[in-house]
Design a protein around this motif. Structure first.
Motif, PDB file in Angstrom:
ATOM      1  N   LEU B  30     -16.425 -93.228 131.390  1.00  0.00           N
ATOM      2  CA  LEU B  30     -16.848 -92.066 130.658  1.00  0.00           C
ATOM      3  C   LEU B  30     -17.759 -91.059 131.407  1.00  0.00           C
ATOM      4  O   LEU B  30     -18.565 -90.528 131.025  1.00  0.00           O
ATOM      5  CB  LEU B  30     -17.472 -92.553 129.270  1.00  0.00           C
ATOM      6  CG  LEU B  30     -16.700 -93.195 128.267  1.00  0.00           C
ATOM      7  CD1 LEU B  30     -17.503 -93.874 127.322  1.00  0.00           C
ATOM      8  CD2 LEU B  30     -15.575 -92.403 127.748  1.00  0.00           C
ATOM      9  N   LEU B  33     -16.657 -86.167 131.889  1.00  0.00           N
ATOM     10  CA  LEU B  33     -16.121 -85.875 130.435  1.00  0.00           C
ATOM     11  C   LEU B  33     -15.922 -84.366 130.201  1.00  0.00           C
ATOM     12  O   LEU B  33     -14.923 -83.805 129.625  1.00  0.00           O
ATOM     13  CB  LEU B  33     -16.695 -86.517 129.078  1.00  0.00           C
ATOM     14  CG  LEU B  33     -16.616 -87.821 128.986  1.00  0.00           C
ATOM     15  CD1 LEU B  33     -17.319 -88.387 127.834  1.00  0.00           C
ATOM     16  CD2 LEU B  33     -15.120 -88.270 128.770  1.00  0.00           C
ATOM     17  N   GLY B 187      -9.652 -81.482 121.955  1.00  0.00           N
ATOM     18  CA  GLY B 187     -10.035 -82.369 123.346  1.00  0.00           C
ATOM     19  C   GLY B 187     -10.614 -83.693 122.911  1.00  0.00           C
ATOM     20  O   GLY B 187     -10.043 -84.686 123.380  1.00  0.00           O
ATOM     21  N   PHE B 188     -11.464 -83.436 121.874  1.00  0.00           N
ATOM     22  CA  PHE B 188     -12.325 -84.688 121.481  1.00  0.00           C
ATOM     23  C   PHE B 188     -11.202 -85.809 120.839  1.00  0.00           C
ATOM     24  O   PHE B 188     -11.128 -86.780 121.240  1.00  0.00           O
ATOM     25  CB  PHE B 188     -13.328 -84.348 120.420  1.00  0.00           C
ATOM     26  CG  PHE B 188     -14.472 -83.635 121.252  1.00  0.00           C
ATOM     27  CD1 PHE B 188     -15.199 -84.420 121.914  1.00  0.00           C
ATOM     28  CD2 PHE B 188     -14.773 -82.384 120.794  1.00  0.00           C
ATOM     29  CE1 PHE B 188     -16.475 -83.729 122.537  1.00  0.00           C
ATOM     30  CE2 PHE B 188     -15.818 -81.745 121.183  1.00  0.00           C
ATOM     31  CZ  PHE B 188     -16.516 -82.262 122.290  1.00  0.00           C
ATOM     32  N   PHE B 189     -10.037 -85.318 119.910  1.00  0.00           N
ATOM     33  CA  PHE B 189      -9.456 -86.041 119.374  1.00  0.00           C
ATOM     34  C   PHE B 189      -8.520 -86.765 120.261  1.00  0.00           C
ATOM     35  O   PHE B 189      -8.262 -87.964 120.083  1.00  0.00           O
ATOM     36  CB  PHE B 189      -8.561 -85.251 118.207  1.00  0.00           C
ATOM     37  CG  PHE B 189      -9.256 -84.553 116.933  1.00  0.00           C
ATOM     38  CD1 PHE B 189     -10.373 -85.744 116.354  1.00  0.00           C
ATOM     39  CD2 PHE B 189      -9.288 -83.523 116.429  1.00  0.00           C
ATOM     40  CE1 PHE B 189     -11.149 -85.154 115.428  1.00  0.00           C
ATOM     41  CE2 PHE B 189      -9.831 -83.031 115.417  1.00  0.00           C
ATOM     42  CZ  PHE B 189     -10.793 -83.930 114.803  1.00  0.00           C
ATOM     43  N   LEU B 191      -8.806 -87.621 123.565  1.00  0.00           N
ATOM     44  CA  LEU B 191      -9.359 -88.762 124.305  1.00  0.00           C
ATOM     45  C   LEU B 191      -9.546 -89.739 123.454  1.00  0.00           C
ATOM     46  O   LEU B 191      -9.516 -90.866 123.721  1.00  0.00           O
ATOM     47  CB  LEU B 191     -10.727 -87.837 124.868  1.00  0.00           C
ATOM     48  CG  LEU B 191     -11.476 -88.877 125.743  1.00  0.00           C
ATOM     49  CD1 LEU B 191     -10.453 -89.177 126.981  1.00  0.00           C
ATOM     50  CD2 LEU B 191     -12.979 -88.185 126.432  1.00  0.00           C
ATOM     51  N   SER B 192     -10.091 -89.344 122.024  1.00  0.00           N
ATOM     52  CA  SER B 192     -10.270 -90.692 121.380  1.00  0.00           C
ATOM     53  C   SER B 192      -9.169 -91.492 121.063  1.00  0.00           C
ATOM     54  O   SER B 192      -9.327 -92.596 121.003  1.00  0.00           O
ATOM     55  CB  SER B 192     -11.091 -89.982 119.892  1.00  0.00           C
ATOM     56  OG  SER B 192     -11.173 -90.867 118.887  1.00  0.00           O
ATOM     57  N   PHE B 193      -7.946 -90.816 120.781  1.00  0.00           N
ATOM     58  CA  PHE B 193      -6.747 -91.628 120.719  1.00  0.00           C
ATOM     59  C   PHE B 193      -6.381 -92.351 121.545  1.00  0.00           C
ATOM     60  O   PHE B 193      -6.126 -93.510 121.590  1.00  0.00           O
ATOM     61  CB  PHE B 193      -5.662 -90.622 120.195  1.00  0.00           C
ATOM     62  CG  PHE B 193      -5.885 -89.923 118.954  1.00  0.00           C
ATOM     63  CD1 PHE B 193      -6.588 -90.341 117.914  1.00  0.00           C
ATOM     64  CD2 PHE B 193      -5.044 -88.558 118.845  1.00  0.00           C
ATOM     65  CE1 PHE B 193      -6.508 -89.741 116.826  1.00  0.00           C
ATOM     66  CE2 PHE B 193      -5.251 -87.695 117.537  1.00  0.00           C
ATOM     67  CZ  PHE B 193      -5.913 -88.511 116.560  1.00  0.00           C
ATOM     68  N   LEU B 195      -8.590 -93.521 123.920  1.00  0.00           N
ATOM     69  CA  LEU B 195      -9.401 -94.706 124.037  1.00  0.00           C
ATOM     70  C   LEU B 195      -9.136 -95.915 122.962  1.00  0.00           C
ATOM     71  O   LEU B 195      -8.988 -97.032 123.366  1.00  0.00           O
ATOM     72  CB  LEU B 195     -10.591 -94.341 123.725  1.00  0.00           C
ATOM     73  CG  LEU B 195     -11.478 -93.496 124.907  1.00  0.00           C
ATOM     74  CD1 LEU B 195     -12.770 -92.955 124.517  1.00  0.00           C
ATOM     75  CD2 LEU B 195     -11.612 -94.281 126.229  1.00  0.00           C
ATOM     76  N   VAL B 196      -8.773 -95.458 121.793  1.00  0.00           N
ATOM     77  CA  VAL B 196      -8.121 -96.391 120.773  1.00  0.00           C
ATOM     78  C   VAL B 196      -7.076 -97.064 121.152  1.00  0.00           C
ATOM     79  O   VAL B 196      -6.778 -98.518 121.156  1.00  0.00           O
ATOM     80  CB  VAL B 196      -7.899 -95.701 119.371  1.00  0.00           C
ATOM     81  CG1 VAL B 196      -7.441 -96.814 118.392  1.00  0.00           C
ATOM     82  CG2 VAL B 196      -9.315 -95.033 118.729  1.00  0.00           C
ATOM     83  N   ALA B 199      -7.870 -99.887 123.694  1.00  0.00           N
ATOM     84  CA  ALA B 199      -8.614-100.950 123.214  1.00  0.00           C
ATOM     85  C   ALA B 199      -7.640-101.500 122.458  1.00  0.00           C
ATOM     86  O   ALA B 199      -7.862-103.048 122.531  1.00  0.00           O
ATOM     87  CB  ALA B 199      -9.844-100.012 122.371  1.00  0.00           C
ATOM     88  N   VAL B 200      -6.667-101.253 121.632  1.00  0.00           N
ATOM     89  CA  VAL B 200      -5.776-102.076 121.076  1.00  0.00           C
ATOM     90  C   VAL B 200      -4.617-102.921 122.045  1.00  0.00           C
ATOM     91  O   VAL B 200      -4.651-104.278 121.775  1.00  0.00           O
ATOM     92  CB  VAL B 200      -4.826-101.155 120.317  1.00  0.00           C
ATOM     93  CG1 VAL B 200      -3.570-102.000 119.642  1.00  0.00           C
ATOM     94  CG2 VAL B 200      -5.424-100.529 119.090  1.00  0.00           C
ATOM     95  N   LYS B 203      -6.846-105.602 123.491  1.00  0.00           N
ATOM     96  CA  LYS B 203      -7.174-106.855 122.624  1.00  0.00           C
ATOM     97  C   LYS B 203      -5.878-107.720 122.404  1.00  0.00           C
ATOM     98  O   LYS B 203      -6.216-108.781 122.367  1.00  0.00           O
ATOM     99  CB  LYS B 203      -7.235-106.075 121.124  1.00  0.00           C
ATOM    100  CG  LYS B 203      -8.351-107.052 120.615  1.00  0.00           C
ATOM    101  CD  LYS B 203      -8.921-106.053 119.363  1.00  0.00           C
ATOM    102  CE  LYS B 203      -9.938-106.865 118.791  1.00  0.00           C
ATOM    103  NZ  LYS B 203     -10.247-106.446 117.491  1.00  0.00           N
TER     104      LYS B 203
END
Lengths: 193, 214
Positions: B30, B33, B187-189, B191-193, B195-196, B199-200, B203
């Motif tokens: 991170l 950014l 942009g925030f959305f 990058l967030s997607f 990262l999710v 993570a999935v 996992k």
């Protein structure tokens, strides 16, 4: 309001073109220190102070650089000024409040690499603001940064208690909140126009 | 600084690849950014920003690595920033000369490469402790990882926001563009997607390894 009136300049930097949520400046401390309101507020104040110092120094330096026709040194000169201002703030905080100094930790010296400050100095040069206008602009930018930081901290404190899916924990959730905040701030777009 | 700088670790493939994925500056650490989100509204801007940052990263890694035994420890950060600022000024003028259109699209963010923490981080964590060859290879890997991340964010935003990729229209005329993705919140959305998603995947992989192990 006229676009170069002081009120509009402040409002522009504070809400309409919020440095964090609309211009993407200063995201590292925004993500790093926005965990608790207790640290977010002093961080905002420190950044605002550095901005004011950097803004007035940058204004003088730019005059000198233009006078001697060495504008290509602008970037290097600005970053040196900002680094010294940060050093000053660091020493002051360390002297007057060691607790706060420990709480802010690594993020205090990192204000130097906060792009919001260098960005503010560069923008005021591009926009050719006068000295007073520059000061108001930096004050608005600092206040906007603090506002975003405190809003975000408040939401993240609540988020700690919420039941979030495992994969979205931490940064991903924080980024989504930042996106929503940014969406909300877009509503200020027509303000003062 | 546990390792003796005179006996560097051998140059392995990991020196190159760690920046590409395992320690990707944007997705994992991170860092950097601000440019990653600010200029990633189209894939071309993202690519240009990535390449400019890579150039600065390579140049500063080279110089800092060469000077690593001469820079006093107390003033190292200031010295690194000045070296980085020098290369950024050069990039700023190069882009200005090559393409005015690109220069205007990237705006102040070219000059703001100076305060990209990914570059300063590399200088402090790697180039100041390793020989030139290692630093260049590692810097190249990090730069490539940064460019990759930027293009990944930029591509999604361009496809959804403009219905095109690298300026080539993908869908027909009737495609309803999602303007929000080229605006700041997008942009925030995006990058967030990403990262999710990572993570999935991580996992799932971890769960699979546990199942195999037992």
């Amino acid at each position: 309001m006229a676009p170069d009136s002081l009120g509009f300049i402040f409002l522009n930097a504070f809400l309409i073109n919020n440095f964090v949520l609309a211009l993407f400046l200063g995201l590292c401390p925004f993500m790093g220190v926005s965990g608790k309101i207790k640290t977010a507020a002093p961080m905002g104040a420190a950044v605002t102070f550095v901005m004011l110092v950097a803004s007035s120094c940058a204004f003088g330096i730019n005059r000198l650089l233009v006078r001697f026709d060495i504008e290509y040194l602008r970037l290097i000169a600005y970053i040196a000024v900002i680094a010294s201002a940060v050093q000053l703030v660091e020493m002051t905080i360390k002297k007057f409040s060691p607790t706060l100094f420990r709480m802010l930790g690594i993020f205090l010296p990192l204000i130097t690499t906060n792009c919001a400050i260098l960005g503010m100095a560069l923008f005021q040069t591009f926009l050719e603001y006068s000295f007073i206008q520059s000061l108001v602009y930096s004050l608005g930018a600092g206040a906007g940064f603090s506002l975003a930081l405190i809003l975000m901290a408040g939401m993240r404190e609540k988020l700690d208690l919420a039941n979030v899916p495992d994969a979205c924990m931490g940064t991903a959730a924080a980024l989504m909140i930042a996106g929503l905040l940014s969406l909300a701030f877009m509503g200020f777009a027509g303000l003062g126009g | 600084m546990a390792a003796d700088p005179r006996q560097p670790k051998p140059l392995t493939r990991q020196t190159l690849t760690e920046g590409l994925w395992k320690e990707n500056p944007v997705f994992v650490m991170l860092l950097g950014l601000c440019p990653a989100l600010a200029v990633s509204n189209t894939a071309i801007n993202a690519l240009a920003m990535g390449l400019a940052s890579t150039f600065v990263l390579l140049g500063s890694s080279l110089l800092i690595s060469l000077l690593r035994n001469f820079i006093p420890k107390q003033v190292r950060i200031a010295s690194y920033i000045i070296i980085i600022a020098t290369f950024v000024t050069a990039v700023d003028y190069i882009i200005h000369a090559l393409s005015l259109e690109l220069y205007n699209a990237l705006g102040a963010f070219i000059q703001l490469i100076v305060v990209n923490c990914a570059i300063l981080g590399r200088a402090e964590a790697f180039a100041s402790k390793n020989p030139v060859r290692h630093s260049l290879v590692n810097g190249f890997g990090m730069g490539a990882g940064f460019t990759l991340a930027l293009v990944m964010v930029g591509a999604v935003r361009e496809i959804l926001g403009f219905g095109s990729l690298f300026g080539v229209a993908l869908f027909g005329e009737q495609f309803q563009t999602w303007a929000v993705f080229i605006l700041p919140p997008g942009g925030f959305f995006v990058l967030s997607f990403w990262l999710v998603l990572f993570a999935v995947v991580a996992k799932r992989r971890a769960a699979k390894e546990v199942a195999h192990g037992s």
